[in-house]
Design a protein around this motif. Structure first.
Motif, PDB file in Angstrom:
ATOM      1  N   GLY A   1       0.799  -1.210   0.000  1.00 24.10           N
ATOM      2  CA  GLY A   1       0.000   0.000   0.000  1.00 24.10           C
ATOM      3  C   GLY A   1       0.836   1.266   0.000  1.00 24.10           C
ATOM      4  O   GLY A   1       0.450   2.285   0.574  1.00 24.10           O
ATOM      5  N   ALA A   2       2.005   1.226  -0.618  1.00 23.63           N
ATOM      6  CA  ALA A   2       2.892   2.382  -0.674  1.00 23.63           C
ATOM      7  C   ALA A   2       3.768   2.261  -1.912  1.00 23.63           C
ATOM      8  O   ALA A   2       3.945   1.177  -2.466  1.00 23.63           O
ATOM      9  N   ASP A   3       4.311   3.389  -2.340  1.00 21.07           N
ATOM     10  CA  ASP A   3       5.187   3.387  -3.502  1.00 21.07           C
ATOM     11  C   ASP A   3       6.227   4.470  -3.303  1.00 21.07           C
ATOM     12  O   ASP A   3       6.208   5.180  -2.295  1.00 21.07           O
ATOM     13  N   VAL A   4       7.139   4.613  -4.243  1.00 24.39           N
ATOM     14  CA  VAL A   4       8.150   5.651  -4.163  1.00 24.39           C
ATOM     15  C   VAL A   4       8.045   6.560  -5.367  1.00 24.39           C
ATOM     16  O   VAL A   4       7.569   6.157  -6.429  1.00 24.39           O
TER      17      VAL A   4
ATOM     18  N   GLY B   1       8.798 -13.268   7.768  1.00 26.12           N
ATOM     19  CA  GLY B   1       7.520 -13.822   7.358  1.00 26.12           C
ATOM     20  C   GLY B   1       7.061 -13.272   6.019  1.00 26.12           C
ATOM     21  O   GLY B   1       6.549 -14.010   5.169  1.00 26.12           O
ATOM     22  N   LEU B   2       7.249 -11.974   5.806  1.00 23.67           N
ATOM     23  CA  LEU B   2       6.884 -11.362   4.530  1.00 23.67           C
ATOM     24  C   LEU B   2       7.726 -11.923   3.389  1.00 23.67           C
ATOM     25  O   LEU B   2       7.220 -12.200   2.299  1.00 23.67           O
ATOM     26  N   ALA B   3       9.025 -12.102   3.651  1.00 24.85           N
ATOM     27  CA  ALA B   3       9.903 -12.650   2.614  1.00 24.85           C
ATOM     28  C   ALA B   3       9.490 -14.069   2.249  1.00 24.85           C
ATOM     29  O   ALA B   3       9.512 -14.463   1.076  1.00 24.85           O
TER      30      ALA B   3
ATOM     31  N   ARG C   1       1.591 -15.682   7.078  1.00 26.44           N
ATOM     32  CA  ARG C   1       0.706 -16.355   6.138  1.00 26.44           C
ATOM     33  C   ARG C   1      -0.748 -16.275   6.610  1.00 26.44           C
ATOM     34  O   ARG C   1      -1.652 -15.961   5.828  1.00 26.44           O
ATOM     35  N   TYR C   2      -0.969 -16.522   7.900  1.00 27.00           N
ATOM     36  CA  TYR C   2      -2.337 -16.469   8.436  1.00 27.00           C
ATOM     37  C   TYR C   2      -2.893 -15.045   8.380  1.00 27.00           C
ATOM     38  O   TYR C   2      -4.020 -14.818   7.944  1.00 27.00           O
ATOM     39  N   LEU C   3      -2.108 -14.079   8.832  1.00 27.83           N
ATOM     40  CA  LEU C   3      -2.593 -12.695   8.844  1.00 27.83           C
ATOM     41  C   LEU C   3      -2.926 -12.201   7.437  1.00 27.83           C
ATOM     42  O   LEU C   3      -3.918 -11.491   7.242  1.00 27.83           O
ATOM     43  N   SER C   4      -2.116 -12.558   6.449  1.00 28.74           N
ATOM     44  CA  SER C   4      -2.358 -12.088   5.085  1.00 28.74           C
ATOM     45  C   SER C   4      -3.574 -12.765   4.463  1.00 28.74           C
ATOM     46  O   SER C   4      -4.189 -12.217   3.545  1.00 28.74           O
ATOM     47  N   ASN C   5      -3.936 -13.957   4.947  1.00 27.43           N
ATOM     48  CA  ASN C   5      -5.089 -14.674   4.414  1.00 27.43           C
ATOM     49  C   ASN C   5      -6.383 -14.385   5.164  1.00 27.43           C
ATOM     50  O   ASN C   5      -7.458 -14.384   4.573  1.00 27.43           O
ATOM     51  N   HIS C   6      -6.295 -14.156   6.484  1.00 22.60           N
ATOM     52  CA  HIS C   6      -7.502 -14.080   7.300  1.00 22.60           C
ATOM     53  C   HIS C   6      -7.632 -12.813   8.144  1.00 22.60           C
ATOM     54  O   HIS C   6      -8.696 -12.582   8.717  1.00 22.60           O
ATOM     55  N   GLU C   7      -6.591 -12.014   8.244  1.00 19.72           N
ATOM     56  CA  GLU C   7      -6.652 -10.808   9.075  1.00 19.72           C
ATOM     57  C   GLU C   7      -6.045  -9.623   8.315  1.00 19.72           C
ATOM     58  O   GLU C   7      -5.172  -8.916   8.813  1.00 19.72           O
ATOM     59  N   GLN C   8      -6.540  -9.411   7.089  1.00 22.19           N
ATOM     60  CA  GLN C   8      -5.947  -8.368   6.251  1.00 22.19           C
ATOM     61  C   GLN C   8      -6.086  -6.975   6.869  1.00 22.19           C
ATOM     62  O   GLN C   8      -5.172  -6.155   6.780  1.00 22.19           O
ATOM     63  N   ALA C   9      -7.222  -6.703   7.500  1.00 21.68           N
ATOM     64  CA  ALA C   9      -7.426  -5.382   8.099  1.00 21.68           C
ATOM     65  C   ALA C   9      -6.438  -5.134   9.231  1.00 21.68           C
ATOM     66  O   ALA C   9      -5.881  -4.039   9.367  1.00 21.68           O
ATOM     67  N   LYS C  10      -6.202  -6.163  10.044  1.00 19.32           N
ATOM     68  CA  LYS C  10      -5.242  -6.013  11.140  1.00 19.32           C
ATOM     69  C   LYS C  10      -3.814  -5.858  10.600  1.00 19.32           C
ATOM     70  O   LYS C  10      -3.023  -5.066  11.125  1.00 19.32           O
ATOM     71  N   LEU C  11      -3.498  -6.597   9.543  1.00 20.90           N
ATOM     72  CA  LEU C  11      -2.170  -6.489   8.946  1.00 20.90           C
ATOM     73  C   LEU C  11      -1.965  -5.088   8.364  1.00 20.90           C
ATOM     74  O   LEU C  11      -0.887  -4.504   8.494  1.00 20.90           O
ATOM     75  N   LYS C  12      -3.001  -4.541   7.748  1.00 11.62           N
ATOM     76  CA  LYS C  12      -2.902  -3.191   7.206  1.00 11.62           C
ATOM     77  C   LYS C  12      -2.685  -2.173   8.325  1.00 11.62           C
ATOM     78  O   LYS C  12      -1.880  -1.238   8.187  1.00 11.62           O
ATOM     79  N   ARG C  13      -3.380  -2.335   9.452  1.00 14.24           N
ATOM     80  CA  ARG C  13      -3.179  -1.428  10.579  1.00 14.24           C
ATOM     81  C   ARG C  13      -1.756  -1.534  11.115  1.00 14.24           C
ATOM     82  O   ARG C  13      -1.153  -0.534  11.529  1.00 14.24           O
ATOM     83  N   LEU C  14      -1.206  -2.752  11.084  1.00 16.90           N
ATOM     84  CA  LEU C  14       0.179  -2.937  11.516  1.00 16.90           C
ATOM     85  C   LEU C  14       1.123  -2.206  10.566  1.00 16.90           C
ATOM     86  O   LEU C  14       2.042  -1.491  11.007  1.00 16.90           O
ATOM     87  N   PHE C  15       0.914  -2.356   9.261  1.00 20.24           N
ATOM     88  CA  PHE C  15       1.749  -1.658   8.276  1.00 20.24           C
ATOM     89  C   PHE C  15       1.676  -0.147   8.475  1.00 20.24           C
ATOM     90  O   PHE C  15       2.697   0.549   8.502  1.00 20.24           O
ATOM     91  N   ASP C  16       0.448   0.367   8.597  1.00 17.32           N
ATOM     92  CA  ASP C  16       0.267   1.816   8.775  1.00 17.32           C
ATOM     93  C   ASP C  16       0.963   2.299  10.048  1.00 17.32           C
ATOM     94  O   ASP C  16       1.593   3.366  10.073  1.00 17.32           O
ATOM     95  N   GLY C  17       0.854   1.517  11.128  1.00 15.42           N
ATOM     96  CA  GLY C  17       1.478   1.898  12.386  1.00 15.42           C
ATOM     97  C   GLY C  17       2.990   1.912  12.319  1.00 15.42           C
ATOM     98  O   GLY C  17       3.647   2.783  12.900  1.00 15.42           O
ATOM     99  N   LEU C  18       3.576   0.963  11.579  1.00 17.47           N
ATOM    100  CA  LEU C  18       5.030   0.900  11.455  1.00 17.47           C
ATOM    101  C   LEU C  18       5.579   2.082  10.663  1.00 17.47           C
ATOM    102  O   LEU C  18       6.754   2.423  10.780  1.00 17.47           O
ATOM    103  N   ARG C  19       4.734   2.723   9.861  1.00 19.21           N
ATOM    104  CA  ARG C  19       5.165   3.912   9.130  1.00 19.21           C
ATOM    105  C   ARG C  19       4.970   5.184   9.953  1.00 19.21           C
ATOM    106  O   ARG C  19       5.328   6.274   9.505  1.00 19.21           O
TER     107      ARG C  19
ATOM    108  N   GLU D   1      -1.429  -2.632  21.350  1.00 20.15           N
ATOM    109  CA  GLU D   1      -2.765  -2.190  20.968  1.00 20.15           C
ATOM    110  C   GLU D   1      -3.419  -3.157  19.981  1.00 20.15           C
ATOM    111  O   GLU D   1      -4.599  -3.501  20.115  1.00 20.15           O
ATOM    112  N   LEU D   2      -2.658  -3.608  18.983  1.00 18.73           N
ATOM    113  CA  LEU D   2      -3.212  -4.487  17.959  1.00 18.73           C
ATOM    114  C   LEU D   2      -3.396  -5.921  18.443  1.00 18.73           C
ATOM    115  O   LEU D   2      -4.305  -6.626  17.994  1.00 18.73           O
ATOM    116  N   PHE D   3      -2.537  -6.350  19.365  1.00 17.37           N
ATOM    117  CA  PHE D   3      -2.561  -7.734  19.821  1.00 17.37           C
ATOM    118  C   PHE D   3      -2.551  -7.797  21.354  1.00 17.37           C
ATOM    119  O   PHE D   3      -1.567  -8.233  21.963  1.00 17.37           O
TER     120      PHE D   3
END
Length: 462
Positions: free
Chosen positions: A68-71, A145-147, A209-227, A238-240
């Motif tokens: 969800g980001a680019d350069v 995990g992402l790799a 693998r589980y988060l990307s298949n079944h918890e996409q909204a939570k994974l997106k919140r994690l990505f946004d938070g890390l930025r 907060e997320l977990f």
């Protein structure tokens, strides 16, 4: 979200003849192709060379959608070697693919250029580097995990790729040894060498693998938070929260047993700009070869000598820097002897030159973006040599923005933060150094990291 540009040296290895050389010394003609995000150098035939460039653009497009980001701009230097045995010669026979992290980062991997698997363009390592840029404060378990999620990407065509396939080996390891909790994974710094290492990798695979298949909204919140600016432990809490983390832990284990997963297929959303190839002169080929050696310092030095000997007069900036290094001259002496050493070095010493006004200094700094290696030299010179903290900070920040996976820039920024008594910032930078270090660091690297941590502790002590 769009982020400023980045630079990296990525070497992808294919098949056939046994060496990668300049055409003066028996090699094939070496060309460079510039695309929207890469500079792809290769001794492959033109058609195969272009196909590799198109594949890299497809991977870039896929990653930018997922994260969800680019350069806004990128010039990622990529080297595609015709010979798989060539990479073994650069790694002294140890690996068919490796990451050389001493000096400017160079990623070298093996695989056939005609293969459908993305291993020939190293989706695993490319994921590490892209995610390090787009998620700069990610925990190591998330990075691995992402790799593992992307590493078995398969090209259905030049413009279409399938990702997210199942990894039977990782799944079996997780089922055999169990899955670590998020709390246990959070303690993993990636510097483990005991029997638990396999368990860490398998658990990271299972959770992402589980988060990307079944918890996409939570994974997106994690990505946004890390930025964002929040501390990672606070974000994770907060997320977990405990009850949620426990529920998800059980769900991850059940998910592994079911082996139900989704792959996804993506296609290029646009026609990337791919310029015509440019033939590299022999001296540049030797300069490039000098950067690919993993352990053989003598061989790298011989390549530097060959590059300088073949370079035109007056020496181009990189050749001048190589000559100065061979003659063991410092950067200040380099400027006096080899004025062509480049605008970035002029910028580093600008405050000592009465004839270089601020406008010229800023103009010189603009030329630094094109060469991370010269930028690192200038930043180190400004801080450790000239003791110009303000200029070193500016150069180090610029370098870290261009090459966020660089251990050298991260370590320099730790030293700068300690010099300024910014202890909390130094602590954050040390965590980044640990994350960026190779998965199996050498003893000297582990010792360097331990010393950095001790200095940060001393800084924070009253």
């Amino acid at each position: 979200m769009r982020i400023a540009g980045w630079a990296l040296a990525l070497a992808v290895v294919s098949s056939s003849c046994a060496h990668f050389e300049c055409n003066l010394h028996g090699g094939d003609e070496v060309r460079s192709i510039k695309t929207e995000h890469f500079v792809v150098t290769s001794d492959l035939p033109p058609e195969a060379h272009r196909a590799q460039a198109e594949r890299l653009e497809l991977l870039w497009d896929t990653f930018s959608v997922f994260f969800g980001a680019d350069v806004e701009r990128a010039e990622v230097p990529v080297v595609v070697l015709r010979s798989e045995r060539a990479v073994e010669s650069f790694s002294s026979g140890y690996y068919s693919g490796f990451v050389r992290r001493q000096g400017p980062t160079v990623l070298v991997v093996g695989g056939a250029a005609t293969a459908k698997s993305a291993h020939d363009s190293n989706a695993h390592e490319l994921t590490h580097l892209v995610s390090a840029f787009l998620l700069p404060r990610q925990p190591r378990w998330l990075s691995e995990g992402l790799a593992s999620l992307f590493e078995n990407a398969t090209f259905k065509s030049v413009r279409t790729v399938t990702m997210g396939g199942w990894n039977e080996g990782r799944a079996e390891e997780a089922l055999q040894y169990g899955v670590l909790s998020l709390e246990e994974l959070g303690e993993w710094g990636g510097l483990r060498f005991d029997s638990q290492e396999t368990l860490f990798y398998a658990s990271a695979f299972a959770w992402v693998r589980y988060l990307s298949n079944h918890e996409q909204a939570k994974l997106k919140r994690l990505f946004d938070g890390l930025r964002g600016p929040r501390p990672v432990p606070e974000l994770m809490a907060e997320l977990f929260p405990p009850a949620e983390a426990q529920r998800l832990h059980a769900a991850v284990k059940a998910y592994l047993s079911s082996a139900r997963y989704r792959e996804w297929e993506t296609s290029l959303r646009r026609n990337p700009k791919i310029e015509a190839p440019v033939v590299l002169p022999p001296w540049e080929v030797h300069a490039l070869r000098s950067r690919l050696y993993l352990r053989d310092e003598d061989a790298a030095r011989k390549e530097q000598q060959a590059a300088v000997a073949l370079a035109p007069s007056p020496l181009p900036p990189r050749a001048a820097v190589l000559k100065a290094a061979l003659e063991k001259r410092d950067a200040k002496e380099l400027l006096a002897t080899y004025p062509a050493a480049g605008p970035v070095l002029v910028a580093a010493y600008g405050r000592f030159d009465k004839d270089l006004d601020d406008a010229k200094l800023q103009d010189a700094l603009k030329g630094a973006d094109a060469d991370v290696e010269l930028l690192l030299l200038a930043a180190n010179t400004a801080f450790y040599g000239a003791e110009d903290v303000e200029q070193a900070t500016r150069l180090a920040d610029r370098g870290a923005a261009l090459a966020p996976w660089s251990v050298e820039f991260a370590g320099l920024r730790v030293d700068i933060a300690l010099h300024k008594k910014e202890c909390a910032e130094a602590d954050r930078r040390v965590a980044q150094v640990a994350s960026l270090m190779s998965e199996r660091p050498q003893a000297s690297e582990r010792e360097q990291l331990a010393k950095l941590r001790d200095r940060v502790k001393a800084c924070a002590s009253p």
